[in-house]
Design a protein around this motif. Structure first.
Motif, PDB file in Angstrom:
ATOM      1  N   PRO A  98       0.811  -1.219   0.000  1.00 56.80           N
ATOM      2  CA  PRO A  98       0.000   0.000   0.000  1.00 56.80           C
ATOM      3  C   PRO A  98       0.841   1.265   0.000  1.00 56.80           C
ATOM      4  CG  PRO A  98      -0.010  -1.025   2.167  1.00 56.80           C
ATOM      5  CD  PRO A  98       0.667  -1.988   1.244  1.00 56.80           C
ATOM      6  N   GLY A  99       0.311   2.285  -0.666  1.00 55.63           N
ATOM      7  CA  GLY A  99       0.827   3.633  -0.567  1.00 55.63           C
ATOM      8  C   GLY A  99      -0.169   4.485   0.199  1.00 55.63           C
ATOM      9  N   THR A 100       0.090   5.773   0.278  1.00 52.17           N
ATOM     10  CA  THR A 100      -0.794   6.667   1.029  1.00 52.17           C
ATOM     11  C   THR A 100      -1.424   7.684   0.095  1.00 52.17           C
ATOM     12  OG1 THR A 100       1.056   8.148   1.538  1.00 52.17           O
ATOM     13  CG2 THR A 100       0.534   6.444   3.147  1.00 52.17           C
TER      14      THR A 100
ATOM     15  N   THR B 214       1.679  -0.343  -4.807  1.00 51.44           N
ATOM     16  CA  THR B 214       2.842   0.515  -5.015  1.00 51.44           C
ATOM     17  C   THR B 214       4.113  -0.332  -5.044  1.00 51.44           C
ATOM     18  OG1 THR B 214       1.758   2.383  -3.955  1.00 51.44           O
ATOM     19  CG2 THR B 214       4.167   2.418  -4.022  1.00 51.44           C
ATOM     20  N   ASP B 215       4.977  -0.097  -6.045  1.00 51.57           N
ATOM     21  CA  ASP B 215       6.160  -0.947  -6.165  1.00 51.57           C
ATOM     22  C   ASP B 215       7.281  -0.464  -5.245  1.00 51.57           C
ATOM     23  OD1 ASP B 215       7.502   1.152  -7.466  1.00 51.57           O
ATOM     24  OD2 ASP B 215       7.366   0.256  -9.455  1.00 51.57           O
TER      25      ASP B 215
ATOM     26  N   HIS C 180       6.559   3.864  -7.011  1.00 51.15           N
ATOM     27  CA  HIS C 180       5.558   4.256  -8.005  1.00 51.15           C
ATOM     28  C   HIS C 180       4.182   3.793  -7.533  1.00 51.15           C
ATOM     29  CE1 HIS C 180       9.274   3.662 -10.585  1.00 51.15           C
ATOM     30  NE2 HIS C 180       9.010   4.953 -10.681  1.00 51.15           N
ATOM     31  N   PRO C 181       3.236   4.700  -7.303  1.00 51.87           N
ATOM     32  CA  PRO C 181       1.892   4.282  -6.889  1.00 51.87           C
ATOM     33  C   PRO C 181       1.296   3.316  -7.907  1.00 51.87           C
ATOM     34  CG  PRO C 181       2.155   6.658  -6.659  1.00 51.87           C
ATOM     35  CD  PRO C 181       3.353   6.166  -7.408  1.00 51.87           C
TER      36      PRO C 181
ATOM     37  N   VAL D  96       3.006   4.234   5.824  1.00 53.08           N
ATOM     38  CA  VAL D  96       3.123   2.835   5.409  1.00 53.08           C
ATOM     39  C   VAL D  96       4.551   2.377   5.657  1.00 53.08           C
ATOM     40  CG1 VAL D  96       1.296   2.851   3.669  1.00 53.08           C
ATOM     41  CG2 VAL D  96       3.609   3.524   3.020  1.00 53.08           C
ATOM     42  N   VAL D  97       4.708   1.076   5.838  1.00 55.98           N
ATOM     43  CA  VAL D  97       6.026   0.467   5.967  1.00 55.98           C
ATOM     44  C   VAL D  97       6.414  -0.078   4.600  1.00 55.98           C
ATOM     45  CG1 VAL D  97       7.410  -1.281   7.141  1.00 55.98           C
ATOM     46  CG2 VAL D  97       5.573  -0.096   8.373  1.00 55.98           C
TER      47      VAL D  97
END
Length: 592
Positions: free
Chosen positions: A388-390, A407-408, A412-413, A493-494
């Motif tokens: 996950p991204g934010t 998200t990679d 990159h989202p 996020v971690v």
């Protein structure tokens, strides 16, 4: 939100089949069979129907709407047999304006030979209401009766092999103040030819675009473009009074790729992405002999999910605050894959957006960048761990979220497909919203302070054979109250960024370093997270110890023998008490 872009897929790509990605937008089929994919107000893809690969197109940006018209349909439109609305892929809305006095606007059209032009398509757009009036020939002169106000007008004159593959001449009057009866001439003799060459003898042009834009606000724009796969037969020039409109921006985009032995651009190792802009009026023709010293070099490496999976990549340009309507060609390749792309920056004005779709139907985005001539930039895409991204805000009494769940590792989202998914919001432990997807959501909430828990989950299974990040769950706990303007939510996020092979695999039966970091969009200061690892798809978990490493941490994992997967779980609490808990099953593969 990004500005509207248009992605043109030409016959040169010989596009292989791939899994459709709902994250890339809704798909429309025109009456001609040409397919148009609309990604909200931000991007659009044209895929000509089989046998129609050489058809040229017009794209009209009309406020918040968009029309995409195949030129070979104009005779039917002008004859009243086909409605323009059949080519309205994003419906346009108009703004009400007070009743005003009506005036006559007379427009005369002359070809490049100075003779009366009989075949043309003219648009006159009200700058305040976005109301658009159309005019076509014959005859060469027409009169429109319009309310007093501010207008922009442009035409495309057609000659040669019309309507199949015509020569096209665009002329624009950047500004008209209609405060009385007025007359103007669109004179093709004021135009000149367009041509671009690149320093690569085996590269072939895939996209030729000539047009203009007036940016009203980030979501609203006016503009028009001629689109083809070559500038052959394209002419462009200014019309009307010898005065510039500083809001009016002319644009030309030319994109090229080295062709393969099969005559297509699939797996092209070299591409050129070029754009030029001019404020005030249209170019008077365009001639660009691009030199290597004009260009920046992007070395783009793409990892893979599946053996020989299919990916694609597109770049489009903008001038921030001035011109955000982007045009691009999609280039396909089999993964893993690397390519060199050359881009210009037009004296520092141009910013390039990049979008890539991987072999697991995930679309990744990269924020617009200014690439300096003479420099080389290295990028890695589609590299695990996908998590996950934010993306969350509170504006007044509404919470908006759109979590890039894939998200990679490069940041990159990533947005893509899932077998099942869920978004839920709890307020003081009471569920106030739930949806069976992770699409953009705006949720109304009470104004007073409360504790919230936002949960997003996505699981992949049949019919998609994607085994990486097969089950992703994230939950944020935070406090929120009414805001007077849009504010970022305190989400973090971690991130896990292992050095993996190009097939997103690490060696089995050995020690392996896993870098870890925390990314936050708002909230308190970052603290050390708690991290767990599983080698049996989350049936059992082991907590790992973290050591300081640069701006984050690292841990040493001990991969078991044989083929399998590593799953990861983490929890982070910032100094203000905001919490994120996340689980990624099948974070990456291990193999002997």
């Amino acid at each position: 939100m990004r500005a509207l872009s248009l992605l043109l897929v030409t016959s040169l790509l010989a596009v292989p089949s791939t899994v459709d990605n709902p994250g890339r937008g809704s798909l429309h089929t025109l009456v001609t069979g040409d397919r148009v994919r609309v990604g909200g107000p931000d991007r659009l893809v044209i895929k000509p129907a089989p046998g129609r690969e050489k058809v040229r197109f017009l794209a009209h940006r009309l406020g918040d709407g968009l029309q995409v018209i195949p030129v070979d349909q104009l005779p039917q439109i002008h004859a009243g047999k086909v409605s323009r609305r059949q080519f309205e892929v994003v419906p346009a809305t108009t703004k009400p304006v007070a009743a005003r006095q009506i005036h006559a606007l007379t427009l005369t059209h002359l070809g490049r030979d100075g003779e009366p032009a009989q075949i043309y398509d003219t648009l006159v757009i009200n700058r305040d209401s976005y109301e658009t009036t159309f005019l076509h020939g014959p005859p060469e002169t027409g009169t429109l009766y319009l309310p007093a106000g501010r207008y922009v007008a442009y035409t495309v004159l057609f000659s040669g092999n019309y309507p199949e593959r015509p020569e096209m001449t665009m002329l624009a009057i950047p500004s008209i103040t209609l405060d009385g009866d007025q007359s103007f001439s669109f004179d093709g003799r004021a135009s000149n030819h367009m041509s671009v060459s690149v320093p690569h003898p085996t590269a072939k042009q895939l996209l030729a675009e000539a047009g203009w834009e007036i940016r009203v606000d980030p979501q609203i724009g006016l503009g028009g473009s001629m689109l083809s796969d070559t500038y052959d037969g394209f002419y462009i020039g200014h019309a009307g009074p010898d005065a510039d409109n500083p809001e009016f921006v002319a644009k030309a985009t030319s994109q090229w790729a080295e062709m393969g032995p099969d005559g297509t651009a699939v797996n092209s190792p070299v591409a050129f992405m070029l754009s030029w802009y001019q404020e005030g009026r249209l170019f008077t023709g365009l001639k660009k002999d691009v030199k290597p010293t004009d260009l920046a070099r992007i070395r783009a490496k793409h990892h893979s999910h599946l053996a020989n999976g299919l990916g694609l990549r597109a770049l489009w340009s903008e001038v921030p605050g001035k011109a955000q309507w982007g045009i691009a060609a999609e280039l396909y390749f089999y993964l893993p894959f690397s390519r060199v792309e050359y881009v210009n920056n037009d004296s520092g004005r141009v910013r390039w957006h990049i979008e890539a779709t991987d072999d697991a139907a995930v679309s990744f985005l990269r924020s617009p960048g200014n690439y300096q001539p003479g420099r080389t930039y290295s990028q890695t895409w589609n590299n695990a761990v996908f998590g996950p991204g934010t993306d969350g805000t509170r504006n007044g009494d509404a919470i908006s979220v759109y979590v890039p769940i894939y998200t990679d590792a490069s940041g990159h989202p990533g947005y893509g497909v899932a077998h099942t998914s869920r978004t839920a919001l709890f307020r003081n432990s009471t569920k106030v919203f739930e949806a069976p997807d992770f699409n953009p959501q705006t949720i109304d909430v009470p104004p007073d302070d409360a504790q919230y828990r936002l949960e997003v989950a996505a699981q992949r299974g049949d019919p998609w054979p994607y085994d990486l990040s097969s089950d992703v769950k994230v939950a944020w706990t935070f406090r929120s109250r009414h805001t007077d303007s849009a504010k970022l939510l305190p989400l973090s996020v971690v991130r896990f960024t292992p050095a993996l092979r190009e097939n997103n695999t690490a060696p089995a039966g050995c020690s392996f370093t896993l870098p870890i970091s925390v990314q936050r969009q708002a909230g308190g200061s970052i603290r050390k997270p708690t991290v767990f690892v599983s080698y049996n798809d989350g049936l059992t978990w082991q907590q790992v110890s973290l050591r300081d490493a640069g701006s984050g941490w690292a841990t040493t994992l001990h991969h078991p023998m044989g083929n399998g997967w590593v799953s990861l779980r983490a929890k982070h609490t910032d100094s203000s008490g905001n919490i994120v808990e996340q689980t990624i099953i099948h974070a990456y593969r291990i193999s002997s």
